[in-house]
Design a protein around this motif. Structure first.
Motif, PDB file in Angstrom:
ATOM      1  N   PHE A   1      -2.502  21.713 -49.015  1.00  0.00           N
ATOM      2  CA  PHE A   1      -3.062  20.943 -49.815  1.00  0.00           C
ATOM      3  C   PHE A   1      -3.365  19.955 -50.157  1.00  0.00           C
ATOM      4  CE2 PHE A   1       0.775  24.824 -50.789  1.00  0.00           C
ATOM      5  CZ  PHE A   1       0.017  25.018 -51.607  1.00  0.00           C
ATOM      6  N   ALA A   2      -4.009  19.517 -50.641  1.00  0.00           N
ATOM      7  CA  ALA A   2      -5.082  18.703 -50.470  1.00  0.00           C
ATOM      8  C   ALA A   2      -4.611  17.146 -52.079  1.00  0.00           C
ATOM      9  CB  ALA A   2      -6.662  18.431 -50.990  1.00  0.00           C
ATOM     10  N   THR A   3      -4.207  16.118 -51.183  1.00  0.00           N
ATOM     11  CA  THR A   3      -3.219  14.982 -51.879  1.00  0.00           C
ATOM     12  C   THR A   3      -4.455  13.923 -52.521  1.00  0.00           C
ATOM     13  OG1 THR A   3      -3.362  13.880 -49.983  1.00  0.00           O
ATOM     14  CG2 THR A   3      -1.431  15.175 -50.145  1.00  0.00           C
ATOM     15  N   GLU A   4      -5.234  14.099 -51.828  1.00  0.00           N
ATOM     16  CA  GLU A   4      -6.809  13.419 -53.400  1.00  0.00           C
ATOM     17  C   GLU A   4      -8.022  13.948 -52.752  1.00  0.00           C
ATOM     18  OE1 GLU A   4      -7.718   9.870 -50.407  1.00  0.00           O
ATOM     19  OE2 GLU A   4      -4.897  10.005 -50.391  1.00  0.00           O
ATOM     20  N   PRO A   5      -8.847  14.134 -53.264  1.00  0.00           N
ATOM     21  CA  PRO A   5     -10.054  13.807 -52.698  1.00  0.00           C
ATOM     22  C   PRO A   5     -10.418  13.769 -50.974  1.00  0.00           C
ATOM     23  CG  PRO A   5     -10.678  13.327 -54.760  1.00  0.00           C
ATOM     24  CD  PRO A   5      -9.084  13.081 -53.687  1.00  0.00           C
ATOM     25  N   VAL A   6     -11.205  15.338 -50.341  1.00  0.00           N
ATOM     26  CA  VAL A   6     -11.171  14.986 -49.300  1.00  0.00           C
ATOM     27  C   VAL A   6     -12.015  15.719 -48.419  1.00  0.00           C
ATOM     28  CG1 VAL A   6     -10.471  15.826 -46.345  1.00  0.00           C
ATOM     29  CG2 VAL A   6      -8.833  15.004 -48.610  1.00  0.00           C
ATOM     30  N   ARG A   7     -13.948  15.043 -48.083  1.00  0.00           N
ATOM     31  CA  ARG A   7     -14.004  16.314 -47.704  1.00  0.00           C
ATOM     32  C   ARG A   7     -14.107  16.325 -46.837  1.00  0.00           C
ATOM     33  NH1 ARG A   7     -19.194  17.676 -49.731  1.00  0.00           N
ATOM     34  NH2 ARG A   7     -20.222  18.047 -48.541  1.00  0.00           N
ATOM     35  N   LEU A   8     -14.744  17.215 -46.215  1.00  0.00           N
ATOM     36  CA  LEU A   8     -14.032  18.168 -45.241  1.00  0.00           C
ATOM     37  C   LEU A   8     -15.092  19.115 -44.669  1.00  0.00           C
ATOM     38  CD1 LEU A   8     -11.755  19.526 -42.976  1.00  0.00           C
ATOM     39  CD2 LEU A   8     -11.192  21.066 -44.621  1.00  0.00           C
ATOM     40  N   GLY A   9     -15.957  18.611 -44.168  1.00  0.00           N
ATOM     41  CA  GLY A   9     -17.309  19.588 -43.353  1.00  0.00           C
ATOM     42  C   GLY A   9     -18.179  19.729 -44.211  1.00  0.00           C
ATOM     43  N   GLU A  10     -19.100  20.638 -45.170  1.00  0.00           N
ATOM     44  CA  GLU A  10     -19.872  20.960 -45.801  1.00  0.00           C
ATOM     45  C   GLU A  10     -19.464  20.515 -47.234  1.00  0.00           C
ATOM     46  OE1 GLU A  10     -18.729  22.933 -43.324  1.00  0.00           O
ATOM     47  OE2 GLU A  10     -20.856  22.884 -41.866  1.00  0.00           O
ATOM     48  N   ILE A  11     -18.398  20.445 -47.176  1.00  0.00           N
ATOM     49  CA  ILE A  11     -17.339  20.201 -49.083  1.00  0.00           C
ATOM     50  C   ILE A  11     -16.547  19.249 -49.286  1.00  0.00           C
ATOM     51  CG2 ILE A  11     -18.199  23.204 -48.937  1.00  0.00           C
ATOM     52  CD1 ILE A  11     -14.298  22.327 -48.881  1.00  0.00           C
ATOM     53  N   THR A  12     -16.542  19.489 -50.558  1.00  0.00           N
ATOM     54  CA  THR A  12     -15.355  18.469 -50.464  1.00  0.00           C
ATOM     55  C   THR A  12     -13.879  19.550 -50.811  1.00  0.00           C
ATOM     56  OG1 THR A  12     -16.392  16.555 -51.150  1.00  0.00           O
ATOM     57  CG2 THR A  12     -14.272  16.836 -52.055  1.00  0.00           C
ATOM     58  N   VAL A  13     -12.750  19.424 -50.272  1.00  0.00           N
ATOM     59  CA  VAL A  13     -11.344  19.439 -51.680  1.00  0.00           C
ATOM     60  C   VAL A  13     -10.773  18.378 -52.378  1.00  0.00           C
ATOM     61  CG1 VAL A  13      -9.210  20.603 -50.844  1.00  0.00           C
ATOM     62  CG2 VAL A  13     -11.374  20.703 -49.232  1.00  0.00           C
ATOM     63  N   ALA A  14     -11.352  18.812 -53.550  1.00  0.00           N
ATOM     64  CA  ALA A  14     -10.747  19.011 -54.315  1.00  0.00           C
ATOM     65  C   ALA A  14      -8.822  17.763 -54.301  1.00  0.00           C
ATOM     66  CB  ALA A  14      -9.927  19.237 -55.741  1.00  0.00           C
ATOM     67  N   GLN A  15      -8.364  17.411 -55.501  1.00  0.00           N
ATOM     68  CA  GLN A  15      -6.437  17.264 -54.737  1.00  0.00           C
ATOM     69  C   GLN A  15      -6.262  18.433 -55.853  1.00  0.00           C
ATOM     70  OE1 GLN A  15      -5.583  14.106 -56.533  1.00  0.00           O
ATOM     71  NE2 GLN A  15      -3.391  13.806 -57.253  1.00  0.00           N
ATOM     72  N   GLY A  16      -5.046  18.829 -54.699  1.00  0.00           N
ATOM     73  CA  GLY A  16      -4.568  19.789 -55.551  1.00  0.00           C
ATOM     74  C   GLY A  16      -4.881  21.074 -54.777  1.00  0.00           C
ATOM     75  N   GLU A  17      -5.919  21.532 -54.701  1.00  0.00           N
ATOM     76  CA  GLU A  17      -6.685  23.048 -53.593  1.00  0.00           C
ATOM     77  C   GLU A  17      -5.835  23.170 -52.912  1.00  0.00           C
ATOM     78  OE1 GLU A  17     -11.212  22.666 -56.494  1.00  0.00           O
ATOM     79  OE2 GLU A  17     -11.136  22.408 -53.862  1.00  0.00           O
TER      80      GLU A  17
END
Length: 426
Positions: free
Chosen positions: A317-333
């Motif tokens: 679970f992302a604890t903050e927004p994280v850019r990963l490859g082609e997408i951004t994982v939002a906090q909590g996702e």
């Protein structure tokens, strides 16, 4: 002994309502689709085609990002911004929904599987010291003895289920021997382990007494070893607990023992039966291993890569927004890592869809990567090496007693049986 997560029963949904995850129109990887349980081909396409990070849905309906490429998987597993423990009380609610008793939930809310940061580093450091390479080496003769005894009991002229008569009893016997579980409790622990393994279809009426029973016996074992230490892992963990400075609490000791039993049993059982099932499909590779048993360690590493006894890690679970490859994982996702697909990535492995027991370069991720790399990987590999080597050497005429399609593993469920005919060396 690597840990697995077929499903954890979580019912709540996390994630930002306007994130890229919610905005995507289609779900490509839907573990809530019954096909992932009933249709072997539904999972196979995900093993054979790593792809860019995409939208998915977990078995409980939670939206997830699905990570299948080797480089992306390593990136997530190495990044401290991805936590193992779900935000809020999702983990507690998940366990309660599965039927784990409320008085046990608190103990399981923080184990080495769901800890992060300094807490995880502290527990892992203490346990790693007890689960040393020396201890694993010392178990080899015991593993060989148990495997030999199990093979001696088999009727070479009849039909044998290798899961019921080799993989399953070997796995539970070795982990119990490692921990120091008395013989009189081992059959009971085997039954408890089977109940705990039924993650997809938990039966609360069976699960609650199994969890309580295993916890109670483990506490008894801890107290016995505290009074009279022996040469087993529980004694070493108790010693760590009693030492000055960093220490394991009683709840951490109980939870760690139960995690080791469950993870060690499941992973070893799956690796042995999937390995033998695969070798029966590749008789030329099995013959290579019979002719050159010194290749066994490399061969089992390839079987881990190819068969994926652990398909997924626990969700992160992302604890903050994280850019990963082609997408951004939002906090909590939530991010679901598919180890099985990463180990078939053509960017990392030559001819990844082919079984090659002589593969020279094999940095597979079958036991994870980074801070949560499987604590019991060396033990699991030793058990599989010994069991498969002894089986092939003793029974060169080993063959299936049922059509391959009848026993083929399904993506989210372990193999239930592996019937074979044996032929002993004359």
């Amino acid at each position: 002994m690597a840990p697995t997560e077929s499903t954890d029963g979580t019912t709540a949904t996390v994630g930002c309502p306007h994130s890229e995850l919610e905005a995507q129109p289609e779900t490509e990887f839907d573990l809530s689709d019954p096909a992932f349980i009933t249709d072997p081909a539904a999972g196979e396409r995900w093993l054979s085609a790593p792809r860019p990070i995409c939208r998915g849905r977990f078995a409980d309906g939670m939206p997830i990002w699905v990570v299948t490429r080797y480089a992306d998987v390593k990136a997530v597993l190495s990044d401290p911004r991805f936590a193992s423990k779900p935000p809020g009380d999702l983990h507690v609610q998940s366990m309660l929904a599965r039927g784990i008793p409320e008085d046990i939930v608190e103990m399981f809310d923080s184990t080495v599987l769901t800890m992060d940061g300094p807490d995880h580093a502290r527990v892992r450091r203490l346990v790693t010291g007890a689960l040393s390479a020396r201890r694993v080496r010392s178990l080899r003769s015991g593993i060989e003895r148990i495997a030999t005894e199990l093979l001696d009991k088999m009727d070479p002229g009849g039909e044998v289920d290798l899961i019921a008569e080799l993989a399953h009893p070997l796995a539970i016997a070795v982990i119990c021997e490692l921990l120091g579980v008395d013989e009189r409790y081992r059959e009971q622990w085997r039954q408890w382990s089977e109940t705990l393994a039924a993650a997809l279809r938990p039966d609360p009426e069976q699960l609650a007494p199994a969890v309580r029973g295993m916890a109670a016996v483990t506490r008894e074992l801890i107290e016995a070893r505290r009074a009279h230490p022996e040469d087993d892992l529980i004694s070493e963990l108790v010693g760590v607990h009693e030492a000055d400075g960093d220490r394991l609490t009683d709840d951490e000791l109980v939870a760690m023992a139960m995690v080791l039993v469950q993870a060690g049993h499941d992973t070893v059982r799956n690796l042995i039966c999937l390995g033998v099932h695969t070798l029966l499909d590749h008789p030329e590779q099995a013959e290579l291993l019979r002719a050159e048993p010194d290749r066994t360690a490399r061969a089992v590493a390839e079987l881990v890569r190819y068969t994926a006894p652990v398909k997924h890690t626990f969700r992160r679970f992302a604890t903050e927004p994280v850019r990963l490859g082609e997408i951004t994982v939002a906090q909590g996702e939530a991010v679901q890592i598919v180890l099985a697909a990463a180990n078939r990535d053509p960017e990392q492995f030559t001819e990844p869809g082919e079984l090659d027991l002589a593969r020279p370069d094999n940095p597979h991720l079958g036991f994870g990567h980074g801070p949560h790399y499987c604590l019991g990987a060396a033990l699991a590999l030793n058990e599989a090496e010994i069991a498969i080597n002894l089986l092939l050497r003793r029974h060169p005429g080993l063959r299936r007693a049922a059509p391959a399609e009848e026993v083929a593993p399904r993506y989210l469920l372990p193999m239930e049986k592996l019937p074979v005919y044996l032929e002993e060396t004359r």
